[in-house]
Write an enzyme that holds these catalytic residues in place. Sequence first.
Site, mmCIF file in Angstrom:
data_model
loop_
_atom_site.group_PDB
_atom_site.id
_atom_site.type_symbol
_atom_site.label_atom_id
_atom_site.label_comp_id
_atom_site.label_asym_id
_atom_site.label_seq_id
_atom_site.Cartn_x
_atom_site.Cartn_y
_atom_site.Cartn_z
ATOM 1 N N GLN A 78 0.763 -1.241 0.000
ATOM 2 C CA GLN A 78 0.000 0.000 0.000
ATOM 3 C C GLN A 78 0.800 1.301 0.000
ATOM 4 O O GLN A 78 0.485 2.231 -0.761
ATOM 5 C CB GLN A 78 -0.960 0.014 1.205
ATOM 6 C CG GLN A 78 -1.888 1.200 1.178
ATOM 7 C CD GLN A 78 -2.797 1.332 2.377
ATOM 8 O OE1 GLN A 78 -3.298 2.400 2.647
ATOM 9 N NE2 GLN A 78 -3.043 0.260 3.116
ATOM 10 N N GLU A 200 1.134 -1.222 8.272
ATOM 11 C CA GLU A 200 0.345 -0.075 8.727
ATOM 12 C C GLU A 200 0.236 0.078 10.249
ATOM 13 O O GLU A 200 0.630 1.090 10.821
ATOM 14 C CB GLU A 200 -1.062 -0.214 8.120
ATOM 15 C CG GLU A 200 -2.093 0.760 8.648
ATOM 16 C CD GLU A 200 -1.839 2.187 8.225
ATOM 17 O OE1 GLU A 200 -1.545 2.413 7.040
ATOM 18 O OE2 GLU A 200 -1.946 3.081 9.082
ATOM 19 N N ASP A 229 0.494 3.847 5.977
ATOM 20 C CA ASP A 229 0.780 3.491 4.584
ATOM 21 C C ASP A 229 0.492 4.649 3.631
ATOM 22 O O ASP A 229 1.393 5.222 3.028
ATOM 23 C CB ASP A 229 -0.087 2.297 4.169
ATOM 24 C CG ASP A 229 0.497 0.978 4.647
ATOM 25 O OD1 ASP A 229 1.702 0.947 4.938
ATOM 26 O OD2 ASP A 229 -0.236 -0.003 4.729
ATOM 27 N N GLY A 308 -8.025 20.361 18.858
ATOM 28 C CA GLY A 308 -7.617 21.765 18.857
ATOM 29 C C GLY A 308 -8.083 22.486 20.108
ATOM 30 O O GLY A 308 -8.435 21.859 21.111
ATOM 31 N N GLY A 309 -8.100 23.798 20.045
ATOM 32 C CA GLY A 309 -8.447 24.603 21.209
ATOM 33 C C GLY A 309 -9.945 24.789 21.402
ATOM 34 O O GLY A 309 -10.369 25.420 22.368
HETATM 35 N N1 CAO Z 1 11.826 -10.230 -9.167
HETATM 36 C C1 CAO Z 1 12.477 -11.012 -8.294
HETATM 37 N N2 CAO Z 1 12.377 -10.854 -6.958
HETATM 38 C C2 CAO Z 1 11.554 -9.890 -6.522
HETATM 39 C C3 CAO Z 1 10.855 -9.045 -7.387
HETATM 40 C C4 CAO Z 1 11.014 -9.237 -8.775
HETATM 41 N N3 CAO Z 1 10.379 -8.471 -9.666
HETATM 42 N N4 CAO Z 1 10.131 -8.179 -6.636
HETATM 43 C C5 CAO Z 1 10.372 -8.488 -5.361
HETATM 44 N N5 CAO Z 1 11.239 -9.505 -5.271
HETATM 45 C C6 CAO Z 1 11.786 -10.123 -4.076
HETATM 46 C C7 CAO Z 1 12.652 -9.191 -3.276
HETATM 47 O O1 CAO Z 1 13.914 -9.051 -3.871
HETATM 48 C C8 CAO Z 1 12.685 -9.889 -1.930
HETATM 49 O O2 CAO Z 1 13.622 -10.926 -1.980
HETATM 50 P P1 CAO Z 1 14.825 -11.122 -0.916
HETATM 51 O O3 CAO Z 1 14.242 -10.895 0.443
HETATM 52 O O4 CAO Z 1 15.232 -12.534 -1.163
HETATM 53 O O5 CAO Z 1 15.874 -10.158 -1.222
HETATM 54 C C9 CAO Z 1 11.332 -10.547 -1.876
HETATM 55 O O6 CAO Z 1 10.757 -10.431 -3.179
HETATM 56 C C10 CAO Z 1 10.348 -10.001 -0.888
HETATM 57 O O7 CAO Z 1 10.414 -8.620 -0.717
HETATM 58 P P2 CAO Z 1 9.964 -7.979 0.661
HETATM 59 O O8 CAO Z 1 10.831 -8.495 1.753
HETATM 60 O O9 CAO Z 1 9.924 -6.515 0.517
HETATM 61 O O10 CAO Z 1 8.457 -8.504 0.812
HETATM 62 P P3 CAO Z 1 7.737 -9.148 2.088
HETATM 63 O O11 CAO Z 1 6.409 -9.576 1.570
HETATM 64 O O12 CAO Z 1 8.525 -10.166 2.787
HETATM 65 O O13 CAO Z 1 7.538 -7.915 3.095
HETATM 66 C C11 CAO Z 1 6.789 -5.716 3.720
HETATM 67 C C12 CAO Z 1 6.538 -6.960 2.876
HETATM 68 C C13 CAO Z 1 5.756 -4.674 3.341
HETATM 69 C C14 CAO Z 1 6.669 -6.037 5.207
HETATM 70 C C15 CAO Z 1 8.218 -5.181 3.444
HETATM 71 O O14 CAO Z 1 8.353 -5.017 2.051
HETATM 72 C C16 CAO Z 1 8.526 -3.866 4.147
HETATM 73 O O15 CAO Z 1 8.780 -3.831 5.353
HETATM 74 N N6 CAO Z 1 8.566 -2.772 3.370
HETATM 75 C C17 CAO Z 1 8.920 -1.457 3.876
HETATM 76 C C18 CAO Z 1 7.835 -0.862 4.716
HETATM 77 C C19 CAO Z 1 6.528 -0.774 3.990
HETATM 78 O O16 CAO Z 1 6.390 -0.228 2.915
HETATM 79 N N7 CAO Z 1 5.499 -1.268 4.662
HETATM 80 C C20 CAO Z 1 4.130 -1.024 4.234
HETATM 81 C C21 CAO Z 1 3.585 -2.056 3.412
HETATM 82 S S1 CAO Z 1 1.919 -1.678 3.129
HETATM 83 O O17 CAO Z 1 1.149 -2.134 4.523
#
Ligand code: CAO
Length: 488
Positions: A78, A200, A229, A308-309
């Site tokens: 998001q 979030e 988000d 607010g106030g």
């Molecule tokens: N081709 C190949 N690999 C891909 C890819 C693509 N096109 N797109 C993503 N990937 C891979 C990434 O390289 C990553 O791999 P590695 O961990 O092996 O390096 C993997 O997909 C997963 O990515 P991620 O760790 O970002 O995803 P997740 O689902 O495990 O975590 C989230 C999700 C949101 C917790 C994490 O991305 C995060 O903390 N982001 C920053 C904060 C944020 O934006 N949070 C809000 C999210 S909305 O509620």
Amino acid sequence: MARRKVAAAKPKKVVKRIIKKRSVRTVTNRPAQIKADPKVTAPYNNEWPELPPPSTEPWGQAGKALEGVRILDFTHVQSGPTCTQLLGYMGAECIKVERPGVGDITRGQLRDVKGADSLYFTMLNGNKRSITIDSKHPKGKEILERLIKHCDVLVENFAPGALDRMGLTWDYIHKTNPRMIVASVKGFGPGPYEDCKVYENIAQCAGGAASTTGFREGPPLVTGAQIGDSGTGLHLAFGIVTALYQRMRTGRGQRVLCAMQDGVLNLARVKLRDQQRLGHGPLTEYSQYGEGIPFGKAVPRAGNDSGGGQPGWILKCKGWETDPDAYTYFITQAPVWGAICDLIGKPEWKTDPDYATPPARLPRLRHIFNTIEAWTTTMTKFEVMEVCNKHDIPVGPILSMGEIAEDESLRATGTVVEVDHPIRGKYLTVGNPVKMSDSLTEVRRAPLLGEHTEQILTEALGYSAEEYAAIKASGAITPPEKKETEAA
Ligand code: CAO
């Protein structure tokens, strides 16, 4: 213009000082050649001669605000997608990179229509094109290099370190395209939690919002508005546009980082204000003060107290027994106190020393709101709005999402937009909340997974038909072949 006239009327010495003061504040990085031409007498700030003369095109027909800006959109879930969708609404070209066969995880989350991308995805990814690339495949890396050269901004919200693990380090990107801006959302900024994954509600908690939301006697609460988000996405969009503006002077890109904790805290800053006020005595506008309940060391939850106030509270309206949203927010703004007293049948409160002044009312707020509520329950929330508006009394109906979806004025302004999708059919999305008189927003549906892969590779990145066929055969843009056991 007005400021110039004032300066011109002052004696010479004073004028000099004003100009010096102003130049320190606004002109520090401006290239030497950009100087006001005294011969130019146009009626606008002519310290920016690199700008074209004001357009004479009809309003809204001089292009979109961010036309020409290309976004390499590496976002998911998001926070990041909100940011790039907003940039897309403003006219930027968004190329969303997704993993072949998988795509943004939200495509399949909270699905309401079988086989169709979810509303979670479609409402956050309008005005974008989708290309599938395996960013860890050698050929995929080559395509990404072209995309980095082709685009102005890379936006990502992967977990900390994920972009680096793909080989897309800041050093590599900056070397490949020194003009590129790299914008990231992370859960936390540098510090003990910088490596943590964040969603979030974690951000709402860590940013101070949850501890100050809810009722004093209950647990901390998260809000329905996605301030962690979408709020951080909005902050990031602001950072990107500002970096694009700075790039016009410096010619180079920079990194833009928005930590969700910081974004939430920015939105909750009035509570940090109250934390400091606590050091100087109780928070008198909190109902807790009127109820004689002592304050602790930190800002308490204040229920529906106004931030607010001017004291405010949520009051029942006609039908509250069966309609969970038959409520109004009511603010007892001091300048309209007399009108409130007359409306609720308490004209004597206008002169009663216990009620006549805001400080006198503070210890009696609960009683005052109960009395106003006896009046608001005789009307619907919309009738309360109508009556109060005539007297400039600030009130607001509690609108349900059902009512918002049906609201004609929100549709008329393009804040709520109906979009057609080839698989799910029509759906509602939130359009551009920012209205600009010369950059009109067109809301386009979210793309299907990889819908524009061929188009982007051949038209935007210049791969020939043969090269495209070879890329396809390499597996860099297609889902990995399923093993027989997996497929079964
Ligand atoms: N081709 C190949 N690999 C891909 C890819 C693509 N096109 N797109 C993503 N990937 C891979 C990434 O390289 C990553 O791999 P590695 O961990 O092996 O390096 C993997 O997909 C997963 O990515 P991620 O760790 O970002 O995803 P997740 O689902 O495990 O975590 C989230 C999700 C949101 C917790 C994490 O991305 C995060 O903390 N982001 C920053 C904060 C944020 O934006 N949070 C809000 C999210 S909305 O509620």
